[in-house]
Enzyme design. Structure first.
Site, short mmCIF file in Angstrom:
data_model
loop_
_atom_site.label_atom_id
_atom_site.label_comp_id
_atom_site.label_asym_id
_atom_site.label_seq_id
_atom_site.Cartn_x
_atom_site.Cartn_y
_atom_site.Cartn_z
N ASP A 1 59.02 52.75 0.44
CA ASP A 1 58.47 52.74 -0.28
C ASP A 1 59.55 53.70 -1.03
O ASP A 1 59.10 54.61 -0.15
CB ASP A 1 58.22 51.97 -1.52
N HIS B 1 64.61 50.56 -2.29
CA HIS B 1 62.74 51.01 -2.66
C HIS B 1 63.16 51.73 -1.46
O HIS B 1 62.20 51.72 -0.27
CB HIS B 1 62.39 49.21 -1.80
N GLU C 1 64.31 44.03 -5.13
CA GLU C 1 64.79 44.72 -6.40
C GLU C 1 65.50 45.81 -5.79
O GLU C 1 65.33 46.92 -6.06
CB GLU C 1 63.75 45.57 -6.85
C1 ACM Z 1 57.56 43.07 -5.33
O1 ACM Z 1 56.94 42.68 -6.00
N1 ACM Z 1 58.79 43.96 -5.84
C2 ACM Z 1 58.46 42.07 -4.36
#
Ligand code: ACM
Ligand code: ZN
Length: 542
Positions: free
Chosen positions: A202, A273, A337
């Site tokens: 991440d 991410h 995201e």
């Molecule tokens: C997430 O909680 N962004 C998958």
């Protein structure tokens, strides 16, 4: 005088009924499909034998022995014949009476105890049930002078409702050691979960050694400091943070999980991410960097460049090593995201949109995921991604993990794609579990109390029976922005993990929250014995 005699008789009857009720509640979680409790007991001592005819089931017998050794300081002789004297545990391999490969039966009387299953999974689950029936302490039989473990006899026939029973752990935002990850896997085994979703990369840290790209760990696994409190506070601790798993660590954990019939689902995040990866290899971003591994939580604008072919080669080389390490069918490619800001102004990304005749950046994200899927499929594996992978069109064979509610999962199931449900409400265990939030340790936000997790039904009512078959199961997520140590991982996961296990395993007609709480109160003695930290609010609940 007659009144007193009557009261006495009523008292006796009440005590008898009460004791019947009390003994019929066994500390089993998840509750088995069928259970008949008898009022006899099986006395396990160091003289009890394990009778085992099939050598391929021996690993499960050894698992049972290891538990006895560490909790009761004795182990049993494993023999391929029935003993002439004394009681025994028979491990029996029989074609299943059930459609489920995970089915098992436990048949118990004071002389012998049989665990019957067709597969090693079934046998393992039978053993887990047996372990939950054991008292936490051995006692000493005064006549024999020998230590014994007195197990209440029951006949059980059991198999799960869902095939994909998963717990997740974010090891990027905070790193948990190899030993801690193994402990977490132990908890999954207790509750008969069979998937561990391991969030390995991440923005705040890359945690898996990739031999071809050593900077991923020498740079990407480190951040110079960590946010303290909430993002708006803009306060940092000034303490460098790092940690990663070597490939040897990962192999060891994969074997450890497999011994517990748990498949690891590794997650490598893309295209968003990805700040930690881009801090190490900025050439695969749209702007070229430089970047630093993130120190603050939230969604980051720096993402992989989708217009650059070498980005795909970089990710494919990473996935190649990942697929060699993890034997499971699925690879999680993230997909959530991903802000499109950089793609909008990147000439290469815009060129890709033009040459591939894509409509906007959502279709560019879809192009990205489809291209990665093709590569993963070429290696005989499948991708699964967060529900944003639906935007711009789902990759042909992708499975979807529905987290922003259940809509993504419903849409995917209607398109005949497999789905794992993990809607934030109630499956995110980084949310608060108790209403008095001011007296709780800091959590991400939200409110997912134990009863809401228990009540969860992974198959939405709006699906037809055929569509419902695409719901593989569900997952509890433990994101760790606000979970810096393993004791807090335990506290946030438990007992919500136990409640979710029952939502996934037990037929919904058999679910009963009050009964679950009664069993949990008994079962929690096992958690105490195993020195697991768990939230105790349920003790006040009924
Ligand atoms: C997430 O909680 N962004 C998958
Ligand atoms: Zn770009």
């Amino acid at each position: 005088m007659r009144k007193i005699a009557l009261l006495f008789i009523f008292g006796l009857i009440y005590a008898e009924v009460y004791s019947q009720l009390a003994t019929s509640i066994l500390p089993l979680i998840p509750l088995p499909k069928e259970i008949k409790v008898s009022n006899s007991t099986f006395k396990l001592t160091s003289k009890t034998k394990i009778v085992l005819f099939e050598q391929d089931f021996k690993s499960e017998a050894i698992f049972l022995n290891n538990y006895l050794k560490s909790n009761f300081q004795f182990e049993l002789i494993i023999t391929p014949s029935f003993p002439k004297t004394g009681n025994y545990i028979l491990i029996k391999h029989t074609p299943s009476k059930s459609d489920s490969k995970e089915h098992y039966e436990l048949k118990m009387n004071p002389k012998n105890l049989s665990i019957i299953a067709e597969t090693k999974e079934g046998l393992f689950y039978g053993i887990q049930t047996l372990l939950q029936l054991m008292p936490i302490e051995k006692t000493v039989d005064n006549k024999m002078g020998a230590a014994e473990v007195e197990i209440p006899c029951a006949n059980i026939s059991d198999s799960p409702q869902y095939q994909f029973r998963s717990m997740h752990l974010d090891c990027s935002r905070h790193f948990f050691s190899k030993e801690e990850v193994k402990k977490y896997i132990d908890y999954l085994a207790i509750y008969k979960f069979n998937i561990f979703h391991w969030h390995l990369t991440d923005d705040q840290g890359w945690r898996i050694e990739i031999k071809k790209y050593p900077l991923l760990t020498s740079i990407g696994s480190k951040r110079k400091e960590t946010l303290v409190g909430r993002p708006n506070d803009n306060k940092y601790d000034g303490i460098p943070y790092n940690g990663y798993y070597t490939q040897e660590d990962i192999k060891e954990i994969v074997v450890y999980a497999a011994e517990r019939h748990i498949t690891i689902l590794p997650e490598i995040e893309m295209p968003g991410h990805s700040t930690a990866a881009l801090a190490a290899y900025p050439q695969y971003s749209c702007t070229g960097g430089p970047f630093e591994t993130a120190t603050k939580w939230g969604i980051k604008k720096e993402v992989y460049c989708a217009g650059n072919d070498s980005t795909f080669l970089f990710i494919q080389n990473i996935l190649s090593e990942v697929m060699d390490l993890f034997p499971g069918k699925y690879i999680h490619i993230g997909g959530d995201e991903c802000p499109k800001d950089r793609w909008k102004t990147c000439p290469k990304c815009q060129q890709r949109i033009a040459t591939e005749k894509l409509v906007g950046e959502n279709e560019l994200q879809s192009y990205f995921i489809k291209r990665i899927e093709k590569y993963v499929n070429s290696k005989g594996k499948q991708i699964i991604g967060w529900d944003e992978i639906l935007e711009g069109g789902l990759a042909p064979n992708a499975a979807v993990m529905s987290w922003r509610g259940t809509e993504g999962g419903i849409t995917a199931a209607k398109q005949k794609h497999f789905v794992v449900m993990t809607p934030g409400k109630p499956c995110y265990f980084d949310h608060y579990q108790w209403k008095d939030v001011n007296n709780e340790p800091i959590a991400f936000g939200g409110y997912n109390p134990l009863d809401s997790v228990y009540a969860y039904n992974p198959t939405p009512k709006s699906l037809t029976e055929e569509e419902g078959k695409f719901i593989l199961g569900a997952q509890g997520c433990v994101w760790t922005e606000y979970i810096a140590d393993f004791a807090k991982v335990q506290y946030m996961s438990l007992p919500r993990m136990a409640a979710l296990s029952e939502a996934l395993w037990t037929p919904s007609a058999k679910k009963d929250y009050n009964n679950f709480i009664s069993r949990l109160k008994l079962h929690s003695k096992m958690l105490d014995k195993l020195k697991i930290n768990y939230s105790k609010h349920f003790i006040k609940q009924e």
